[in-house]
Design a protein around this motif. Structure first.
Motif, PDB file in Angstrom:
ATOM      1  N   MET A  79      -8.116  -5.968  -2.573  1.00  0.00           N
ATOM      2  CA  MET A  79      -8.184  -4.781  -1.736  1.00  0.00           C
ATOM      3  C   MET A  79      -8.773  -5.158  -0.378  1.00  0.00           C
ATOM      4  N   ASP A  98     -13.000  -1.175  -0.759  1.00  0.00           N
ATOM      5  CA  ASP A  98     -12.957  -0.259  -1.895  1.00  0.00           C
ATOM      6  C   ASP A  98     -12.274   1.036  -1.473  1.00  0.00           C
ATOM      7  N   PRO A  99     -11.229   1.473  -2.180  1.00  0.00           N
ATOM      8  CA  PRO A  99     -10.518   2.686  -1.762  1.00  0.00           C
ATOM      9  C   PRO A  99     -11.440   3.894  -1.671  1.00  0.00           C
ATOM     10  N   THR A 115      -5.926   1.004  -6.839  1.00  0.00           N
ATOM     11  CA  THR A 115      -6.281  -0.415  -6.938  1.00  0.00           C
ATOM     12  C   THR A 115      -5.330  -1.149  -7.859  1.00  0.00           C
ATOM     13  N   PHE A 162      -7.120   3.533   2.082  1.00  0.00           N
ATOM     14  CA  PHE A 162      -6.986   2.354   1.240  1.00  0.00           C
ATOM     15  C   PHE A 162      -6.123   1.310   1.937  1.00  0.00           C
ATOM     16  N   CYS A 213      -5.065  -8.041   6.009  1.00  0.00           N
ATOM     17  CA  CYS A 213      -5.333  -6.706   5.489  1.00  0.00           C
ATOM     18  C   CYS A 213      -4.330  -5.668   5.982  1.00  0.00           C
ATOM     19  N   ALA A 247       0.828  -1.202   0.000  1.00  0.00           N
ATOM     20  CA  ALA A 247       0.000   0.000   0.000  1.00  0.00           C
ATOM     21  C   ALA A 247       0.865   1.257   0.000  1.00  0.00           C
ATOM     22  N   CYS A 299      -4.657  -3.172   1.262  1.00  0.00           N
ATOM     23  CA  CYS A 299      -4.730  -4.363   0.425  1.00  0.00           C
ATOM     24  C   CYS A 299      -4.534  -5.613   1.270  1.00  0.00           C
TER      25      CYS A 299
END
Length: 354
Positions: free
Chosen positions: A180, A183-184, A169, A214, A222, A144, A216
């Protein structure tokens, strides 16, 4: 190791067995990702059932549980009943926090043992990260951060929020993410006052704040980060609000450690924002746990009265939001220890004016 931890939790709660159907809980216990399956764990056995699509991979990857194919015409409840009878189990826990109400009732009515809610059993186990889990979170965070470093050169007047979200993304997937974390969020100008605003076709303008939230996923785990940057120039008020949020975050980080309540951590940050006159503009909590789920235990908010555990990963994300004008949020991830915390986020957070 995690199967044994589940067994110990069953003993502590006077339960005979548990059935895990949620993909993330199954992945936590077995390390195996699949869209279909059920894991049965009792004091006597651990059995993972899945269908034909996954059986070969599951047998190759899962070592702590026996792997069996569900087979055509058979139901997961049916094979679980066979295991319950073999074990003479009287109480079996179900994932009340993951199953829909209808599915919980369906499972309860189908089983030959008394079904009880597992409550926070799995949440509690997932809260404390092993070194392997922590390594995966850090790998996701580095991806990220690499995407953030690269996206800075693309944030300029005339580019839309949606374009920046799409590029973030792409970059995270390009650098090795499997997906992800969520969702950003990319919001600019007046839209940045919406903490969970949705990227739109609005074009970035000179003088805007751009907030990007954001993260990923790597090997199921995560990452989560937020950075707010300015385009062209900032007003004195924008600079003051940004510095207030940063000071609040640093105060919360300074307070965060195992044994302190999430409420105390939140309060340390909230006091800074309140003293600056923006108390009504910080409406969410200071942070949340991160792991296989993007939001999991523990939490740091005004309602978090439980002591934080060592080994948890907690976000640090205060914000100030001025409706219709602009907003600022800065977010890192902290690994909590008995004597403090380790900040897992390396991206710069002093105000960047592009």
């Amino acid at each position: 190791m995690k199967i044994q931890a589940i067994r110990e939790a069953l003993t502590a709660r006077n339960l005979d067995a548990i059935v895990l159907t949620d993909e993330k809980n199954r992945r936590y216990a077995t390390g195996f990702h699949s869209t279909a399956g059920a894991l049965y764990v009792s004091h006597k056995q651990a059995v993972f059932y899945t269908d034909f699509r996954y059986i070969e991979a599951a047998k190759a990857q899962i070592t702590d549980a026996e792997v069996r194919e569900i087979g055509p015409g058979r139901s997961y409840a049916g094979v679980v009943n066979t295991l319950l009878r073999e074990d003479g189990a009287a109480k079996v826990a179900l994932e009340d926090d993951c199953l829909t109400h209808a599915d919980y009732l369906r499972w309860s009515d189908s089983l030959c043992a008394e079904a009880v809610a597992q409550g926070d059993l799995m949440n509690t186990l997932r809260t404390v990260k092993t070194q392997d889990e922590l390594d995966k979170i850090i790998r996701a965070q580095r991806i990220a951060e690499r995407a953030f470093e690269e996206i800075l050169s693309e944030i300029k007047p005339g580019v839309s929020e949606r374009e920046i979200a799409a590029r973030l993304t792409y970059l995270m997937l390009h650098y090795g993410a499997e997906n992800m974390s969520f969702d950003p969020i990319v919001v600019s100008g007046a839209n940045s006052s919406k903490p969970h605003g949705v990227p739109s076709d609005k074009l970035i303008e000179s003088g805007d704040f751009v907030t990007m939230d954001f993260g990923c996923i790597c090997d199921g785990y995560c990452s989560d980060m937020t950075r707010t940057v300015a385009v062209g120039s900032v007003t004195d008020e924008m600079r003051r609000v940004y510095q207030t949020v940063l000071d609040a975050q640093l105060a919360g980080i300074q307070t965060a450690r195992a044994g302190v309540t999430g409420q105390a951590v939140d309060g340390a940050a909230r006091q800074i924002i309140t003293d600056a006159g923006y108390g009504d503009c910080f409406g969410h909590g200071f942070g949340h746990g991160v792991g296989l789920f993007i939001h999991e235990a523990p939490n740091a908010s005004t309602r978090s009265e439980q002591p934080l555990p060592a080994g948890a990963v907690l976000t640090a994300e205060p914000g100030i939001y001025l409706p219709g004008r602009f907003g600022v949020r800065i977010e890192d991830m902290l690994f909590l220890t008995d004597d403090g915390n380790r900040n897992l986020t390396l991206a710069p957070k002093e105000l960047i004016v592009l």
